[in-house]
Design a protein around this motif. Structure first.
Motif, PDB file in Angstrom:
ATOM      1  N   GLY A 181      -7.393  -3.748 -10.591  1.00  0.00           N
ATOM      2  CA  GLY A 181      -7.542  -4.450  -9.319  1.00  0.00           C
ATOM      3  C   GLY A 181      -8.865  -5.172  -9.265  1.00  0.00           C
ATOM      4  O   GLY A 181      -9.799  -4.848  -9.999  1.00  0.00           O
ATOM      5  N   LYS A 202     -10.700   0.903  -6.139  1.00  0.00           N
ATOM      6  CA  LYS A 202     -10.155   1.597  -7.314  1.00  0.00           C
ATOM      7  C   LYS A 202     -10.715   3.021  -7.436  1.00  0.00           C
ATOM      8  O   LYS A 202     -10.003   3.936  -7.827  1.00  0.00           O
ATOM      9  CB  LYS A 202     -10.459   0.790  -8.583  1.00  0.00           C
ATOM     10  N   GLN A 251       3.499   1.492  -1.687  1.00  0.00           N
ATOM     11  CA  GLN A 251       3.799   1.629  -3.110  1.00  0.00           C
ATOM     12  C   GLN A 251       2.635   2.272  -3.858  1.00  0.00           C
ATOM     13  O   GLN A 251       2.835   3.103  -4.749  1.00  0.00           O
ATOM     14  CB  GLN A 251       4.121   0.256  -3.711  1.00  0.00           C
ATOM     15  N   VAL A 252       1.400   1.905  -3.489  1.00  0.00           N
ATOM     16  CA  VAL A 252       0.222   2.517  -4.108  1.00  0.00           C
ATOM     17  C   VAL A 252       0.166   4.006  -3.772  1.00  0.00           C
ATOM     18  O   VAL A 252      -0.108   4.841  -4.636  1.00  0.00           O
ATOM     19  CB  VAL A 252      -1.067   1.804  -3.645  1.00  0.00           C
ATOM     20  N   MET A 303       0.820  -1.210   0.000  1.00  0.00           N
ATOM     21  CA  MET A 303       0.000   0.000   0.000  1.00  0.00           C
ATOM     22  C   MET A 303       0.852   1.258   0.000  1.00  0.00           C
ATOM     23  O   MET A 303       0.449   2.287  -0.564  1.00  0.00           O
ATOM     24  CB  MET A 303      -0.954   0.001   1.195  1.00  0.00           C
ATOM     25  N   VAL A 332      -8.861   5.332  -5.203  1.00  0.00           N
ATOM     26  CA  VAL A 332      -7.563   5.707  -5.786  1.00  0.00           C
ATOM     27  C   VAL A 332      -7.755   6.845  -6.782  1.00  0.00           C
ATOM     28  O   VAL A 332      -7.007   7.829  -6.772  1.00  0.00           O
ATOM     29  CB  VAL A 332      -6.899   4.491  -6.463  1.00  0.00           C
ATOM     30  N   VAL A 346      -6.203   2.306 -13.467  1.00  0.00           N
ATOM     31  CA  VAL A 346      -6.197   1.660 -12.154  1.00  0.00           C
ATOM     32  C   VAL A 346      -6.765   0.255 -12.314  1.00  0.00           C
ATOM     33  O   VAL A 346      -7.895   0.089 -12.774  1.00  0.00           O
ATOM     34  CB  VAL A 346      -7.042   2.452 -11.139  1.00  0.00           C
ATOM     35  N   ILE A 399      -1.651   1.822 -12.288  1.00  0.00           N
ATOM     36  CA  ILE A 399      -1.582   1.590 -10.843  1.00  0.00           C
ATOM     37  C   ILE A 399      -2.337   0.297 -10.547  1.00  0.00           C
ATOM     38  O   ILE A 399      -3.506   0.166 -10.907  1.00  0.00           O
ATOM     39  CB  ILE A 399      -2.199   2.753 -10.044  1.00  0.00           C
ATOM     40  N   GLN A 400      -1.678  -0.651  -9.899  1.00  0.00           N
ATOM     41  CA  GLN A 400      -2.294  -1.927  -9.533  1.00  0.00           C
ATOM     42  C   GLN A 400      -2.660  -1.886  -8.055  1.00  0.00           C
ATOM     43  O   GLN A 400      -1.797  -1.716  -7.200  1.00  0.00           O
ATOM     44  CB  GLN A 400      -1.320  -3.085  -9.800  1.00  0.00           C
ATOM     45  N   VAL A 401      -3.945  -2.009  -7.749  1.00  0.00           N
ATOM     46  CA  VAL A 401      -4.401  -2.011  -6.359  1.00  0.00           C
ATOM     47  C   VAL A 401      -4.421  -3.454  -5.870  1.00  0.00           C
ATOM     48  O   VAL A 401      -5.112  -4.300  -6.454  1.00  0.00           O
ATOM     49  CB  VAL A 401      -5.806  -1.385  -6.223  1.00  0.00           C
TER      50      VAL A 401
END
Length: 472
Positions: free
Chosen positions: A183, A189, A164-165, A162, A192, A181, A321-323
């Motif tokens: 995930g 998402k 990193q997010v 997280m 984010v 985004v 961005i990968q959640v």
């Protein structure tokens, strides 16, 4: 601002004025009555990358200020908002550097008139905020590393994934790049996307959300692009679409992987040209928007199968961005549960303090296919049943308590040695193989089996398998 004649004997030496402009840290430039640049100080050259000889005589559109007084790069000086408003006081914008990167700036401007109230030009000052933004990001990052801050907007977490997010959100918020985004459902998402928008320079402008999977192709086209009267049955008046409503702000396209080929083509044009056409007309309309898209699908796999345009895919994932799913950040679970307890206490008027150790163990063992949204629902369910100051095992939903029968969600490929099937029982040999593959880590073996650690221990006891490899 009005310019009047002054006594020549009291006027400053032009050489002093020139030295003042050259020594200023802020950029200064002036425009004449036709919107052409007439003065460009050295700081302006440093901030923008354009030398004075490249800028003089051109319009300020070369700087591509973001949502400049509601317009992007006006086609003429009289279309510029400063002509109507007369002044701009310390507003945050982004200008486009000559080499293509975005520069966050603070801009002020004044319309200049002569003694006859005739417009003779504009004076603008620009302050580079790059160092300030960098310092703010560094302070936020250090705070999180020290454990002082576990939240970014409405997103909660302190795990490494997280953090990193959070770093990715900060980087995205400081730019104007299109963001994709990704995930699983329930990972947050939309939160984010909101964090990116409300920490960006567009924060004061609207953020418009569109769920692309909730509407048919024709309705989605009308919703996004708008329509004119008579363009289809029921179109009794002209209507703005979501792109126009978001002008100057952000459009969040949720479930972008569900859109039809027709909408994909039209979205590609928006991303490339920043222009739209309402349904039923051919007039092109310029829009100034930032696009953030989200999907729970593997878009690259859809591209390979010919279900999603490759050019649109790469236009969308300029900054991906990968959640992570909740099972990949279990250390955040107590923090999230505590947050949801606080929310429910305020909503219900109860005073529940915590979750019992046994109930928390069950939560930690759960696979959470519904992710954070499922955890939130589980806490809300517990509040209905709980009559004490602590949530206990039997306050939890029954499916959460039966974790040994809960498989992991299908979107994740099963690791080597994983057991498939909802209630598949391992043999002694297959369990031994799995334990060896996991380095005798029972928690990892349980994760691959989709069972609790307690269930793994029971099977180990049943098959007379020792707890450690060297005990055999």
């Amino acid at each position: 601002m009005t310019v009047s004649r002054t006594d020549p004997s009291t006027s400053p030496d032009p050489r002093i004025s020139s030295l003042v402009l050259e020594s200023m840290a802020d950029g200064v430039f002036t425009l004449d009555e036709k919107g052409r640049i007439t003065l460009w100080n050295p700081a302006m050259a440093r901030i923008s990358g354009y030398r004075a000889e490249e800028a003089l005589g051109r319009g300020c559109g070369l700087l591509c200020f973001s949502h400049c007084l509601g317009k992007k790069s006006p086609t003429s000086f009289k279309e510029c908002g400063i002509y109507e408003k007369g002044r701009v006081d310390a507003q945050e914008y982004v200008l486009r550097h000559k080499d293509g990167h975005d520069v966050p700036v603070l801009k002020s401007a004044r319309l200049v008139r002569d003694e006859n109230d005739r417009v003779i030009g504009v004076v603008e000052t620009v302050t580079d905020l790059t160092e300030l933004r960098t310092m703010q990001h560094q302070v936020a990052a250090v705070s999180r590393r020290l454990g002082e801050l576990h939240q970014f907007g409405n997103i909660i977490g302190k795990s490494h994934v997280m953090r990193q997010v959070f770093d990715a959100i900060e980087a995205a918020a400081a730019s104007e790049a299109t963001v994709l985004v990704s995930g699983e459902s329930g990972t947050g998402k939309e939160l984010v996307a909101g964090a990116i928008h409300y920490n960006s320079i567009r924060a004061e402008m609207p953020m418009v959300t569109v769920n692309c999977s909730a509407l048919s192709e024709s309705l989605l086209e009308s919703e996004l692009f708008g329509h004119v009267r008579g363009s289809f049955t029921g179109a009794g008046r002209d209507r703005k679409g979501r792109f126009e409503e978001a002008d100057g702000g952000t459009v969040f396209l949720d479930e972008i992987g569900e859109v039809s080929p027709l909408i994909q083509v039209k979205l590609l044009r928006v991303l490339q040209e920043r222009e739209i056409e309402r349904v039923g007309e051919s007039k092109k309309r310029r829009i100034d928007i930032r696009i953030i898209a989200a999907t729970h699908r593997d878009l690259f796999d859809r591209v390979r199968r010919g279900e999603f345009r490759e050019d649109l895919y790469y236009r969308l994932k300029v900054f991906p961005i990968q959640v992570p799913p909740l099972r990949a950040r279990k250390e955040d679970l107590p923090l999230l549960a505590g947050h949801f307890i606080g929310v429910q206490n305020k909503k219900t008027g109860k005073a529940i303090r915590s979750i019992s150790a046994e109930a928390m163990r069950i939560l930690m063992d759960c696979a959470w296919p519904g992710n954070v949204r499922e955890l939130e629902n589980a806490v809300e369910h517990a509040f209905v049943l709980c009559s004490d100051a602590e949530i206990d095992v039997f306050d939890l939903p029954v499916e959460i308590r039966q974790v040994e029968y809960r498989p992991f969600p299908s979107p994740d490929p099963a690791p080597a040695g994983a057991f498939r099937g909802r209630r598949e029982r391992p043999t002694r040999e297959s369990l031994l193989d799995l334990l060896r593959d996991c380095g005798w880590n029972k928690a990892e073996a349980a994760r691959r089996m989709g069972m609790s650690r307690t269930a793994v221990w029971k099977y180990m006891k049943k098959y007379d398998i020792p707890l450690k490899a060297d005990d055999r």
